[in-house]
Scaffold this active site. Sequence first.
Site, PDB file in Angstrom:
ATOM      1  N   SER A  70       0.830  -1.205   0.000  1.00 18.72           N
ATOM      2  CA  SER A  70       0.000   0.000   0.000  1.00 18.72           C
ATOM      3  C   SER A  70       0.866   1.257   0.000  1.00 18.72           C
ATOM      4  O   SER A  70       1.980   1.241   0.534  1.00 18.72           O
ATOM      5  CB  SER A  70      -0.856  -0.034   1.275  1.00 18.72           C
ATOM      6  OG  SER A  70      -1.974   0.788   1.128  1.00 18.72           O
ATOM      7  N   PRO A  71       0.364   2.348  -0.573  1.00 15.16           N
ATOM      8  CA  PRO A  71       1.148   3.595  -0.527  1.00 15.16           C
ATOM      9  C   PRO A  71       1.354   4.064   0.913  1.00 15.16           C
ATOM     10  O   PRO A  71       0.396   4.129   1.668  1.00 15.16           O
ATOM     11  CB  PRO A  71       0.281   4.586  -1.311  1.00 15.16           C
ATOM     12  CG  PRO A  71      -1.083   3.985  -1.414  1.00 15.16           C
ATOM     13  CD  PRO A  71      -0.906   2.501  -1.293  1.00 15.16           C
ATOM     14  N   GLN A 120       1.821   6.953  -6.965  1.00 21.26           N
ATOM     15  CA  GLN A 120       0.631   7.637  -6.430  1.00 21.26           C
ATOM     16  C   GLN A 120       0.911   9.137  -6.402  1.00 21.26           C
ATOM     17  O   GLN A 120       1.835   9.587  -5.724  1.00 21.26           O
ATOM     18  CB  GLN A 120       0.288   7.155  -5.008  1.00 21.26           C
ATOM     19  CG  GLN A 120      -1.042   7.749  -4.523  1.00 21.26           C
ATOM     20  CD  GLN A 120      -1.334   7.477  -3.055  1.00 21.26           C
ATOM     21  OE1 GLN A 120      -0.548   7.865  -2.180  1.00 21.26           O
ATOM     22  NE2 GLN A 120      -2.458   6.835  -2.760  1.00 21.26           N
ATOM     23  N   TYR A 169      -7.252  14.897   1.572  1.00 24.97           N
ATOM     24  CA  TYR A 169      -6.290  15.763   0.882  1.00 24.97           C
ATOM     25  C   TYR A 169      -7.039  16.585  -0.185  1.00 24.97           C
ATOM     26  O   TYR A 169      -8.267  16.525  -0.249  1.00 24.97           O
ATOM     27  CB  TYR A 169      -5.139  14.932   0.309  1.00 24.97           C
ATOM     28  CG  TYR A 169      -4.347  14.266   1.421  1.00 24.97           C
ATOM     29  CD1 TYR A 169      -3.685  15.044   2.378  1.00 24.97           C
ATOM     30  CD2 TYR A 169      -4.308  12.885   1.558  1.00 24.97           C
ATOM     31  CE1 TYR A 169      -2.992  14.459   3.426  1.00 24.97           C
ATOM     32  CE2 TYR A 169      -3.608  12.289   2.608  1.00 24.97           C
ATOM     33  CZ  TYR A 169      -2.955  13.084   3.541  1.00 24.97           C
ATOM     34  OH  TYR A 169      -2.279  12.515   4.581  1.00 24.97           O
ATOM     35  N   ARG A 229      -7.573   6.402  -5.622  1.00 27.44           N
ATOM     36  CA  ARG A 229      -7.847   6.016  -4.225  1.00 27.44           C
ATOM     37  C   ARG A 229      -8.945   6.917  -3.689  1.00 27.44           C
ATOM     38  O   ARG A 229      -8.866   8.146  -3.818  1.00 27.44           O
ATOM     39  CB  ARG A 229      -6.593   6.108  -3.354  1.00 27.44           C
ATOM     40  CG  ARG A 229      -6.866   5.707  -1.914  1.00 27.44           C
ATOM     41  CD  ARG A 229      -5.614   5.469  -1.065  1.00 27.44           C
ATOM     42  NE  ARG A 229      -5.305   4.048  -0.988  1.00 27.44           N
ATOM     43  CZ  ARG A 229      -4.684   3.458   0.030  1.00 27.44           C
ATOM     44  NH1 ARG A 229      -4.262   4.155   1.058  1.00 27.44           N
ATOM     45  NH2 ARG A 229      -4.447   2.159   0.023  1.00 27.44           N
ATOM     46  N   GLY A 266      -0.492  -2.339   4.241  1.00 32.37           N
ATOM     47  CA  GLY A 266       0.412  -1.243   4.559  1.00 32.37           C
ATOM     48  C   GLY A 266       1.336  -1.629   5.686  1.00 32.37           C
ATOM     49  O   GLY A 266       2.471  -2.078   5.467  1.00 32.37           O
ATOM     50  N   ARG A 267       0.837  -1.498   6.912  1.00 29.59           N
ATOM     51  CA  ARG A 267       1.691  -1.738   8.079  1.00 29.59           C
ATOM     52  C   ARG A 267       2.353  -3.110   8.094  1.00 29.59           C
ATOM     53  O   ARG A 267       3.523  -3.206   8.469  1.00 29.59           O
ATOM     54  CB  ARG A 267       0.894  -1.456   9.360  1.00 29.59           C
ATOM     55  CG  ARG A 267       0.627   0.036   9.545  1.00 29.59           C
ATOM     56  CD  ARG A 267      -0.460   0.312  10.543  1.00 29.59           C
ATOM     57  NE  ARG A 267      -1.736  -0.213  10.113  1.00 29.59           N
ATOM     58  CZ  ARG A 267      -2.831  -0.241  10.859  1.00 29.59           C
ATOM     59  NH1 ARG A 267      -2.782   0.216  12.092  1.00 29.59           N
ATOM     60  NH2 ARG A 267      -3.969  -0.706  10.395  1.00 29.59           N
TER      61      ARG A 267
END
Length: 783
Positions: free
Chosen positions: A411-412, A489, A570, A618, A711-712
């Site tokens: 994941s970004p 991304q 964002y 996304r 991700g993590r």
Amino acid sequence: MKVAIIGGGPAGLYAAILLRKQRPEAEIAVYERNRADDTFGFGVVFSDATLDNFEKYDPPSYRRITQEFAYWDDIAVHFRGTVHRVGGNGFCGCSRRKLLLILQERARELGVALHFEADIEDEARFADADLVILADGVNSRFREKYIDHFQPEIDVRTNMFAWMGSTRPLDAFTFIFQETEWGPFIAHAYQYEVGRSTWIFETDPETFERAGLKGLSERQSADRMAQIFGWFLGGHQLLTNRSMWRNFPMIRSKRWVKDSMVLLGDAKASAHFSIGSGTKLAMEDAIALADAMRDSPTVAAALEKYEHGRREEVEKTQHAADVSLVWFEHVDRFWDFDPVQFAFGVMTRSKAITYDNLNLRAPDFVAEVDKAFAKQVRSSGFDIDIEKPVAPMFQPFRLRDMEIANRAVVSPMCMYSAEEGVPRDFHLVHYGSRAIGGAGLIFTEMTCVGRDARITPGCAGLWNDEQEAAWRRIVDFVHANSAAKFALQLGHAGRKGATKLMWEGMDRPLEQGGWDVVSASSIPYFPDSQVPREMDRAAMDAVKAAFVAAAERGERCGFDMLELHCAHGYLLASFISPLTNQRTDAYGGSLENRLRFPLEVFEALRATWPKRKPMSVRISATDWADGGITGDDAVQIARAFAEAGVDLVDVSTGQTVRDAQPVYGRMFQTPFSDQVRNEARVATMCVGNITSADQVNTILAAGRADLVALGRPHLVDPAFTMKAAAWYGADGLFCPPQYLPGKEQIFRNSIRDRQDFEDLRIKAKPKTRAELKAEATKPLAAE
Ligand SMILES: Cc1cc2nc3c(=O)[nH]c(=O)nc-3n(C[C@H](O)[C@H](O)[C@H](O)COP(=O)(O)OP(=O)(O)OC[C@H]3O[C@@H](n4cnc5c(N)ncnc54)[C@H](O)[C@@H]3O)c2cc1C
Ligand SMILES: Cc1cc2nc3c(=O)[nH]c(=O)nc-3n(C[C@H](O)[C@H](O)[C@H](O)COP(=O)(O)O)c2cc1C
């Protein structure tokens, strides 16, 4: 001690039994408005685990209950002429009437006073009681009387259901999904004693209306159901007993205790019938209350302990029930699925059962699921083995001309370690090692399209030659040393810009060295955040041009795919959410207007980015906040981007406003990916607290996403995919020659480790009551 119990259902009676056992001197009375052997409905079900609890707390009633029970192990799913059976579930069914009679008998034996035909209107008559238990069911008069105190939240669900019975014998918990000229009907059915089964019928309100069920008498509606399910009922009757069609009320109460009064069972919280946990919850509430009474010096302390100690367990069950009911409400999403994939979806709908778990209990079923998945992959043009296919996670996927070797994605994730937007050696090692680790696709962190587009001073960018050269070096390394595809991304921070590095204060404004920020509207994120400037047309054009320029640089770097970041509050997300967009021009108001600028940017990128290369977007599929984006909006958003040419929707959620109320948990965002994929009919990637390859396979096999991003988990384990491939024996994974000895070793050892693990799991699993009963009744083999 004096205890008054209002309601003689499972909760009230079991509480009376347990409290009287604990305090033989206590005066305990149950007041029930019905007669002793009146009951609505037919059977109830318990899992083996619940019965273990009953055995521990009151062996005599447990023994009588289990003597009366019908046991079964299998779940059978009937769909479009097929039936899939899965064993190892360990359930028991019992008539509700018999259960209540057993509990009444046991309560009497212990000296509880039972008052029938005693409709309690006012609890004031129990003013001298030390404890008043309100176990008066789902329509609790007393919860409503003290509504301001208990603060119940009643969510009346849309689907209609009716509870009936039948003489049709069943040897499995049976789900029948039936297509009719009016729409889909579902039957949830199980046997609870010889010659008797419970049948809960369910349908959506439109189908209910079209089928003309409105206004029919109980008998007439039973006849209509018997027509629809006649092929299965085989001449058996449908029985009624107050079998009116209703909507299920999902009840949650903020408080469970008022002075010496306490809510128990359905009165305080309900759980949808599709997970068969209502009676279990009611009786386990009684256990929790009895435990609290045993361990506390005063009634007040006990009630506090009960309320605080029990809530989490109840909420967990309610959450599982919610997820399950939503699945049934949206069954039409899956109606065109391959039947085995559909059955896998039914089995795994509430997250408790997973791919690995089913593989232990029903390997043939999972082998069929794998084959069906592989066939779909093959029909999309891949020359893969469909007889002995690898697990879904290791099946390839294609977006335009880009082929991905497997479905695991990095994941970004912002690393906050760039200097003036330039990625450094840290980034080379970070992306390089994750690519070598085996993921099919890796994403860059949000890469900003201008200096003022950054979130923090450490964010990476792609607006100048130095950054382009640095990214190209990383892309070249990834392509030269791995099979991973690399997606860029691109994003603009909007009102969350000019903030501190994650480890110095996430989203907190910079104290010095900041820059001016812009957004859809002039609303700061925190009250003390910088107030953003509302973008005018010139600013919008400049931002669009910056995105296009960055994409051109991205193409020169050699990225395989481009993602537009329209999530997490964002800049582009701030246009989409009504919570952050209060514009009155063509870019505010309706969802169509709010999407206008993000779509303009997307279309400009699509025109620039090579046709053969895919693009994703996304999105935050919900804001987790009142008045914000919902799952239904996400479907509209996905459709709009799909029309503009998006190849994949990357479904994330939230981070739009700071007072959001996300509901976290395992795979917590996956339902949104499911909704977007199967309603908007667009490929999706899901993400969010997905931590194991088992979960990845569960999501993919059930058709809830096409790709799964982690991700993590990748922050601590770059080789997540390589390790998972070894575990599942998927040895086609690319490995650079330097690391081959490591790959060979882990693949060799994993075969043995997996075998040991499965043997242990099987040994550790207690036999289900159905298995024990089958063994006990098996004729002895001849010596
Ligand atoms: C369609 C359907 C299917 C279900 N299937 C299952 C299943 O398979 N398995 C399962 O475990 N659960 C199932 N349940 C849930 C189950 O029926 C309830 O969750 C469970 O009975 C709750 O127990 P309770 O004691 O809290 O409430 P209830 O069983 O509702 O008992 C409350 C009692 O209080 C009495 N009462 C109410 N008001 C007063 C008053 N003022 N004075 C005196 N008495 C009063 C009522 O007459 C009633 O007897 C199902 C429910 C539905 C609707
Ligand atoms: C340190 C960190 C940085 C992140 N940066 C980004 C980002 O740049 N772009 C983005 O879309 N999501 C970003 N996210 C969100 C992740 O991509 C992912 O959606 C989220 O962590 C949930 O997935 P997980 O539970 O697998 O970690 C970030 C998450 C973390 C933990």
